[in-house]
Design a protein around this motif. Sequence first.
Motif, PDB file in Angstrom:
ATOM      1  N   LEU A   1       9.215   2.643  -2.549  1.00 55.10           N
ATOM      2  CA  LEU A   1       8.202   2.620  -1.490  1.00 55.10           C
ATOM      3  C   LEU A   1       8.349   3.842  -0.592  1.00 55.10           C
ATOM      4  N   ASP A   2       7.227   4.364  -0.112  1.00 56.24           N
ATOM      5  CA  ASP A   2       7.281   5.478   0.838  1.00 56.24           C
ATOM      6  C   ASP A   2       7.400   4.878   2.243  1.00 56.24           C
ATOM      7  N   MET A   3       8.653   4.531   2.598  1.00 56.54           N
ATOM      8  CA  MET A   3       8.863   3.834   3.870  1.00 56.54           C
ATOM      9  C   MET A   3       8.666   4.750   5.084  1.00 56.54           C
ATOM     10  N   GLU A   4       8.841   6.067   4.882  1.00 57.99           N
ATOM     11  CA  GLU A   4       8.598   6.996   5.996  1.00 57.99           C
ATOM     12  C   GLU A   4       7.111   6.951   6.368  1.00 57.99           C
ATOM     13  N   ALA A   5       6.268   6.914   5.349  1.00 56.81           N
ATOM     14  CA  ALA A   5       4.819   6.849   5.609  1.00 56.81           C
ATOM     15  C   ALA A   5       4.454   5.515   6.261  1.00 56.81           C
TER      16      ALA A   5
ATOM     17  N   ASP B   1       0.828  -1.214   0.000  1.00 54.54           N
ATOM     18  CA  ASP B   1       0.000   0.000   0.000  1.00 54.54           C
ATOM     19  C   ASP B   1       0.864   1.266   0.000  1.00 54.54           C
ATOM     20  N   PHE B   2       2.191   1.079   0.110  1.00 56.16           N
ATOM     21  CA  PHE B   2       3.076   2.252   0.194  1.00 56.16           C
ATOM     22  C   PHE B   2       3.947   2.426  -1.045  1.00 56.16           C
ATOM     23  N   PHE B   3       3.573   1.750  -2.142  1.00 52.75           N
ATOM     24  CA  PHE B   3       4.277   2.012  -3.400  1.00 52.75           C
ATOM     25  C   PHE B   3       4.034   3.460  -3.812  1.00 52.75           C
ATOM     26  N   LYS B   4       5.091   4.108  -4.291  1.00 48.06           N
ATOM     27  CA  LYS B   4       4.958   5.480  -4.792  1.00 48.06           C
ATOM     28  C   LYS B   4       4.191   5.440  -6.121  1.00 48.06           C
TER      29      LYS B   4
ATOM     30  N   GLY C   1       4.968  -7.843   3.656  1.00 48.67           N
ATOM     31  CA  GLY C   1       5.544  -7.263   2.454  1.00 48.67           C
ATOM     32  C   GLY C   1       6.860  -7.898   2.038  1.00 48.67           C
ATOM     33  N   PHE C   2       7.349  -7.474   0.868  1.00 49.02           N
ATOM     34  CA  PHE C   2       8.515  -8.143   0.263  1.00 49.02           C
ATOM     35  C   PHE C   2       9.851  -7.502   0.661  1.00 49.02           C
TER      36      PHE C   2
ATOM     37  N   THR D   1       1.082 -15.912 -13.267  1.00 54.22           N
ATOM     38  CA  THR D   1      -0.386 -16.054 -13.170  1.00 54.22           C
ATOM     39  C   THR D   1      -1.038 -14.824 -12.548  1.00 54.22           C
ATOM     40  N   ARG D   2      -0.227 -13.852 -12.128  1.00 54.37           N
ATOM     41  CA  ARG D   2      -0.754 -12.702 -11.399  1.00 54.37           C
ATOM     42  C   ARG D   2      -0.904 -11.491 -12.309  1.00 54.37           C
ATOM     43  N   SER D   3      -1.834 -10.585 -11.916  1.00 51.31           N
ATOM     44  CA  SER D   3      -1.855  -9.314 -12.645  1.00 51.31           C
ATOM     45  C   SER D   3      -1.796  -8.182 -11.625  1.00 51.31           C
ATOM     46  N   TYR D   4      -0.718  -7.431 -11.688  1.00 53.52           N
ATOM     47  CA  TYR D   4      -0.496  -6.323 -10.759  1.00 53.52           C
ATOM     48  C   TYR D   4      -1.128  -5.047 -11.317  1.00 53.52           C
ATOM     49  N   LYS D   5      -1.209  -4.042 -10.445  1.00 49.22           N
ATOM     50  CA  LYS D   5      -1.782  -2.748 -10.873  1.00 49.22           C
ATOM     51  C   LYS D   5      -1.099  -2.283 -12.143  1.00 49.22           C
ATOM     52  N   VAL D   6       0.217  -2.463 -12.160  1.00 48.71           N
ATOM     53  CA  VAL D   6       0.981  -2.189 -13.381  1.00 48.71           C
ATOM     54  C   VAL D   6       1.499  -3.555 -13.857  1.00 48.71           C
ATOM     55  N   PRO D   7       0.968  -4.057 -14.989  1.00 50.06           N
ATOM     56  CA  PRO D   7       1.350  -5.408 -15.405  1.00 50.06           C
ATOM     57  C   PRO D   7       2.848  -5.527 -15.677  1.00 50.06           C
ATOM     58  N   ASP D   8       3.419  -6.703 -15.391  1.00 48.52           N
ATOM     59  CA  ASP D   8       4.850  -6.941 -15.642  1.00 48.52           C
ATOM     60  C   ASP D   8       5.129  -6.915 -17.146  1.00 48.52           C
TER      61      ASP D   8
END
Length: 227
Positions: free
Chosen positions: A92-96, A68-71, A133-134, A165-172
Amino acid sequence: MKPGRSAVQRWTQRSARDSAGRARSPPPLRVEMKCIVGIGGMTNGGKTTLTNNLLKVLPNCCVIHQDDFFKPQDQIAVGEDGFKQWDVLESLDMEAMLSTVQAWMSNPRKFARAHGVSVQPDASDTHILILEGFLLYSYKPLVDLYSRRYFLTVPYEECKWRRSTRSYKVPDPPGLFDGHVWPMYQKYKQEMEANGVEVVYLDGMKSREQLFHQVLEEIQNSLLNHS
Ligand SMILES: Nc1ncnc2c1ncn2[C@@H]1O[C@H](COP(=O)(O)OP(=O)(O)OP(=O)(O)O)[C@@H](O)[C@H]1O
Ligand SMILES: NC(=O)c1ccc[n+]([C@@H]2O[C@H](CO)[C@@H](O)[C@H]2O)c1
Ligand SMILES: [Mg+2]
């Protein structure tokens, strides 16, 4: 009654007997215990699946998802390899994320209420926060806050297959896995090991049920040992 005094202080500062001369009993002692569990590890290791299963059964349990913290996409650097560099800490916005963790730490009840998590009116007052998270163990300000750090892994072939098999918000884009995702995973894992960060490795090839029961049991045992 003056504010700012604890329940125990208030009790000890009153008469030990009530107006009828009966001995008063002390108020229940609330010992707040906080426990942060990391469900980390490689992409497609099964982190979100395991986390969601734990959330269904653990009492007073909140979650913070690192994804949820991807820029925003326009702030993600493009590497010399031509790929958007999603799998680096700077994306990632790690401060947030840290601020969100601190909000839970300072008032887990309030945090739970604000996030729709039901809180049991229980004297033991144990609160659990799962961070999922990763790249959980690569950001210094967070690394010492965990009570336990899990790290899910699966073999390269399985990871690549699951990812396809996955589809991310921004596809690979084609080639992202071998050109960026896998090399970055290896780099951060090596760094984590070189920094001596202690993790509990979990074999992501085990069934969803096995992983759930193993981790649930370990969390429950560690809470019992600390209560
Ligand atoms: N124990 C398991 N055995 C087999 N498949 C699993 C297992 N756990 C999860 N999966 C499947 O693997 C895929 C990835 O799972 P999940 O989304 O939980 O992983 P993740 O680590 O959160 O991945 P991401 O990198 O996208 O955050 C999903 O299709 C999921 O259904
Ligand atoms: N959630 C996102 O915005 C997003 C966009 C592009 C790629 N990803 C991938 O998510 C994984 C972590 O769960 C990483 O491996 C990213 O590549 C996420
Ligand atoms: Mg996930």
